[in-house]
Design a protein around this motif. Structure first.
Motif, PDB file in Angstrom:
ATOM      1  N   SER A 289     -15.496  86.364  58.465  1.00 20.18           N
ATOM      2  CA  SER A 289     -16.031  85.528  57.385  1.00 20.18           C
ATOM      3  C   SER A 289     -15.716  84.048  57.597  1.00 20.18           C
ATOM      4  CB  SER A 289     -15.471  85.984  56.033  1.00 20.18           C
ATOM      5  OG  SER A 289     -14.067  85.914  56.021  1.00 20.18           O
ATOM      6  N   SER A 290     -15.097  83.700  58.715  1.00 17.91           N
ATOM      7  CA  SER A 290     -14.838  82.300  59.057  1.00 17.91           C
ATOM      8  C   SER A 290     -14.743  82.192  60.569  1.00 17.91           C
ATOM      9  CB  SER A 290     -13.547  81.791  58.414  1.00 17.91           C
ATOM     10  OG  SER A 290     -12.412  82.397  59.023  1.00 17.91           O
ATOM     11  N   LYS A 370      -5.108  76.715  45.361  1.00 20.42           N
ATOM     12  CA  LYS A 370      -4.600  78.033  44.954  1.00 20.42           C
ATOM     13  C   LYS A 370      -5.489  78.670  43.891  1.00 20.42           C
ATOM     14  CE  LYS A 370       0.232  76.921  45.949  1.00 20.42           C
ATOM     15  NZ  LYS A 370       1.619  76.817  45.411  1.00 20.42           N
ATOM     16  N   THR A 371      -6.798  78.600  44.132  1.00 23.91           N
ATOM     17  CA  THR A 371      -7.745  79.159  43.158  1.00 23.91           C
ATOM     18  C   THR A 371      -7.867  80.665  43.323  1.00 23.91           C
ATOM     19  OG1 THR A 371      -9.534  78.653  44.712  1.00 23.91           O
ATOM     20  CG2 THR A 371      -9.100  77.042  42.991  1.00 23.91           C
ATOM     21  N   GLU A 372      -7.948  81.363  42.192  1.00 27.94           N
ATOM     22  CA  GLU A 372      -8.111  82.811  42.190  1.00 27.94           C
ATOM     23  C   GLU A 372      -9.563  83.150  41.860  1.00 27.94           C
ATOM     24  OE1 GLU A 372      -5.987  85.216  42.909  1.00 27.94           O
ATOM     25  OE2 GLU A 372      -4.297  83.894  43.329  1.00 27.94           O
ATOM     26  N   ARG A 373     -10.174  84.017  42.640  1.00 27.77           N
ATOM     27  CA  ARG A 373     -11.554  84.421  42.392  1.00 27.77           C
ATOM     28  C   ARG A 373     -11.597  85.878  41.947  1.00 27.77           C
ATOM     29  NH1 ARG A 373     -12.369  81.368  47.307  1.00 27.77           N
ATOM     30  NH2 ARG A 373     -13.519  79.447  46.876  1.00 27.77           N
ATOM     31  N   SER A 374     -12.578  86.191  41.116  1.00 30.26           N
ATOM     32  CA  SER A 374     -12.755  87.575  40.673  1.00 30.26           C
ATOM     33  C   SER A 374     -13.214  88.441  41.832  1.00 30.26           C
ATOM     34  CB  SER A 374     -13.790  87.627  39.550  1.00 30.26           C
ATOM     35  OG  SER A 374     -15.072  87.241  40.062  1.00 30.26           O
ATOM     36  N   GLY A 375     -13.159  89.758  41.648  1.00 32.46           N
ATOM     37  CA  GLY A 375     -13.555  90.683  42.708  1.00 32.46           C
ATOM     38  C   GLY A 375     -14.983  90.478  43.155  1.00 32.46           C
ATOM     39  N   PHE A 376     -15.913  90.298  42.190  1.00 34.11           N
ATOM     40  CA  PHE A 376     -17.326  90.103  42.534  1.00 34.11           C
ATOM     41  C   PHE A 376     -17.526  88.790  43.283  1.00 34.11           C
ATOM     42  CE2 PHE A 376     -21.486  88.269  41.499  1.00 34.11           C
ATOM     43  CZ  PHE A 376     -22.310  89.256  42.042  1.00 34.11           C
ATOM     44  N   THR A 377     -16.898  87.708  42.763  1.00 32.65           N
ATOM     45  CA  THR A 377     -17.039  86.396  43.393  1.00 32.65           C
ATOM     46  C   THR A 377     -16.444  86.398  44.800  1.00 32.65           C
ATOM     47  OG1 THR A 377     -16.890  85.333  41.232  1.00 32.65           O
ATOM     48  CG2 THR A 377     -16.537  83.934  43.171  1.00 32.65           C
ATOM     49  N   ALA A 378     -15.277  87.044  44.935  1.00 34.19           N
ATOM     50  CA  ALA A 378     -14.632  87.120  46.249  1.00 34.19           C
ATOM     51  C   ALA A 378     -15.501  87.892  47.238  1.00 34.19           C
ATOM     52  CB  ALA A 378     -13.262  87.780  46.120  1.00 34.19           C
ATOM     53  N   LEU A 380     -18.791  88.217  47.079  1.00 38.49           N
ATOM     54  CA  LEU A 380     -19.959  87.389  47.375  1.00 38.49           C
ATOM     55  C   LEU A 380     -19.609  86.308  48.396  1.00 38.49           C
ATOM     56  CD1 LEU A 380     -22.894  87.379  46.359  1.00 38.49           C
ATOM     57  CD2 LEU A 380     -22.227  85.543  44.788  1.00 38.49           C
ATOM     58  N   MET A 381     -18.441  85.693  48.226  1.00 35.88           N
ATOM     59  CA  MET A 381     -17.993  84.670  49.169  1.00 35.88           C
ATOM     60  C   MET A 381     -17.753  85.271  50.555  1.00 35.88           C
ATOM     61  SD  MET A 381     -17.876  81.699  47.685  1.00 35.88           S
ATOM     62  CE  MET A 381     -16.729  80.736  48.668  1.00 35.88           C
ATOM     63  N   LYS A 382     -17.247  86.489  50.571  1.00 36.72           N
ATOM     64  CA  LYS A 382     -17.010  87.174  51.845  1.00 36.72           C
ATOM     65  C   LYS A 382     -18.322  87.399  52.586  1.00 36.72           C
ATOM     66  CE  LYS A 382     -14.913  90.071  54.811  1.00 36.72           C
ATOM     67  NZ  LYS A 382     -13.887  89.664  55.804  1.00 36.72           N
ATOM     68  N   VAL A 383     -19.325  87.922  51.884  1.00 32.82           N
ATOM     69  CA  VAL A 383     -20.638  88.164  52.500  1.00 32.82           C
ATOM     70  C   VAL A 383     -21.256  86.856  52.980  1.00 32.82           C
ATOM     71  CG1 VAL A 383     -22.998  88.956  52.090  1.00 32.82           C
ATOM     72  CG2 VAL A 383     -21.069  90.277  51.205  1.00 32.82           C
TER      73      VAL A 383
END
Length: 494
Positions: A289-290, A370-378, A380-383
């Motif tokens: 993913s990076s 140090k931002t926390e993302r929700s499971g769905f957002t994380a 989506l960011m991964k994809v």
């Protein structure tokens, strides 16, 4: 009756038919090697001698009398490393290390880069120096790096030099990894020489899974896609629409991965069957993913070598952020140049170096927020990260594969200005088999690691006769689908 001349022709080096893991000759070679190796399996020195003799012969079959360079390199670095270890003067140690580095890099430079710099001199100074047109010894980039890591580790005091020359020659010439890697560290390999040879069900199953999977990736996926589609696109991109060029780039991404990782898997599997464990060289890199993650998963042995012997000595991240970004870019520039004497490879390395530096800025910024993302957002960011990283890597592959900058920019021009999506149905009708193999390749690539472990477990629990039967059947199937002329692996040229 046996035709002696034909037999000798098979046994002698033929520049137009080098030995490959996927060639018919290799299966006979490997069968004879295994019989001899098993016959001396209880003797540590016997295993070393048999393995070394077969390895040197294998290298001779691949590149003729250049096999002497491996022996010469082993003699030089075996003695220099012992001299470095035994001397008490730090200045002498450092001088000997520099001498070793100059010799190894000098040998690599002479064969790989002389004509490149002659061309630069001719262009800049309007010179007329005749290029030498040297034949590049196969595997020289890999065993040069192994020599360097060995002498550097001895100099650092991280390992002791081996006492017997044959042990070092065995390490350097070890045929499964000699020509295309992985780049193996002496500290990981040499201790295994002195261990007794034991083969259990896990070794058999894992080795077979790697060999079978490697052959499948190389012959069924990589060779098929390249010969039936990709090579036509890159031969002259200007003759093809942008859609064809884009699919050709996607195809090449699979070709180079399946070609190189398939060969690496076979090397690791063969080593596993003979009692040696070599670290994995690929870890599903297109799942990254990076770009930072990509280089942790792609050609791992080269990435870790560049990190430990180039990036960290340059200062790594110890001299401030700006210097760190410069070190990353410089390391990847040199890594690109390692691949070949071409501005394309340097530009390819530069692109990756710049991307790594930018990604490092992103990572540092995220750590501060140090931002926390929700499971769905994380998720989506991964994809999104996977898609962005994959397409950046594919963009870079254009310059890696194209013969010239002109060809690379021509391909990019077609994608941007002459895409023509309407021809997809016609294109599919002509290349349906290729596109379905591409789909299969990407599906297999994105399977979870558990699937491979499960396959290895099943094979490991089978009786020996069953394992042999599966291997024979699989090889027979490969013979039915493979091309009449084995394709030279891409990384042979490096």
């Amino acid at each position: 009756m046996i035709d002696v001349n034909k037999l000798l022709a098979q046994l002698l080096y033929n520049p137009s038919d080098p030995v490959l893991f996927n060639s018919a000759f290799f299966f006979y070679f490997f069968a004879v090697f295994l019989l001899c190796y098993l016959a001396v399996s209880r003797s540590q020195q016997g295993r070393v001698w048999v393995y070394t003799i077969f390895s040197l012969y294998f290298f001779y079959k691949a590149c003729g009398f250049y096999v002497g360079l491996v022996v010469l390199s082993a003699i030089v670095d075996f003695n220099l490393s012992r001299w470095i270890y035994n001397t008490t003067s730090h200045q002498v140690k450092k001088s000997l290390l520099i001498f070793s580095i100059i010799l190894n890099i000098g040998l690599l430079f002479y064969f790989k880069y002389t004509d490149f710099f002659i061309g630069i001199i001719n262009d800049v100074a309007n010179g007329h120096i005749t290029p030498l047109h040297l034949l590049l010894p196969i595997g020289i980039s890999f065993y040069t790096f192994e020599n360097l890591s060995y002498t550097i580790d001895v100099y650092r005091g991280e390992i002791k030099p081996v006492n017997r020359f044959m042990d070092y020659l065995f390490f350097l010439s070890f045929f499964p990894k000699l020509m295309m890697g992985p780049i193996v560290r002496a500290a990981d390999f040499i201790p295994q020489i002195h261990q007794p040879y034991r083969l259990n069900g896990e070794d058999i199953g894992k080795g077979m899974a790697l060999i079978v999977g490697g052959l499948f990736k190389k012959i069924v996926i990589s060779d098929f896609i390249y010969q039936n589609f990709v090579q036509y696109i890159f031969d002259d991109p200007s003759k093809h629409t942008g859609l064809e060029c884009l699919l050709g780039v996607y195809g090449y991404a699979l070709v180079i991965y399946c070609d190189f990782s398939g060969y690496s898997d076979m090397a690791i599997g063969i080593a596993r069957w003979t009692g040696f464990k070599i670290p994995a060289n690929f870890d599903s890199p297109y799942q990254s993913s990076s770009i930072t993650e990509f280089w942790r998963r792609w050609h791992i042995s080269l990435s870790s070598w560049l990190r430990d012997y180039l990036y960290i000595p340059l200062g790594g991240n110890r001299k401030g952020k700006v210097r760190q970004y410069i070190n990353l870019a410089l390391t990847m520039l040199i890594g690109g140049f390692w691949h070949g004497a071409s501005w394309n490879f340097i530009f390819w390395g530069g692109l990756h170096g710049a991307a790594l530096a930018i990604d490092k800025v992103r990572i540092d910024s995220q750590k501060k927020r140090k931002t926390e993302r929700s499971g769905f957002t994380a998720g989506l960011m991964k994809v999104g990260g996977v898609l962005l990283t994959f397409h950046f890597v594919c963009f870079c592959w254009i310059f890696f594969k194209a013969a010239t900058f002109h060809d690379a920019w021509s391909l990019i021009h077609q994608i941007v200005y002459d895409f023509q999506p309407g021809i997809f149905i016609e294109l599919y009708d002509g290349y349906a088999a290729v596109f379905w193999v591409m789909v299969l390749g990407f599906v297999l690539h994105f399977l979870p690691a558990k699937a491979e472990l499960k396959m290895a477990g099943v094979l490991g629990r089978m009786p020996l006769a069953g394992s042999i039967a599966i291997m024979v059947i699989f090889i027979w199937l490969l013979v039915q689908v493979k091309s009449t002329q084995p394709m030279i692996p891409i990384y042979f040229q490096f």
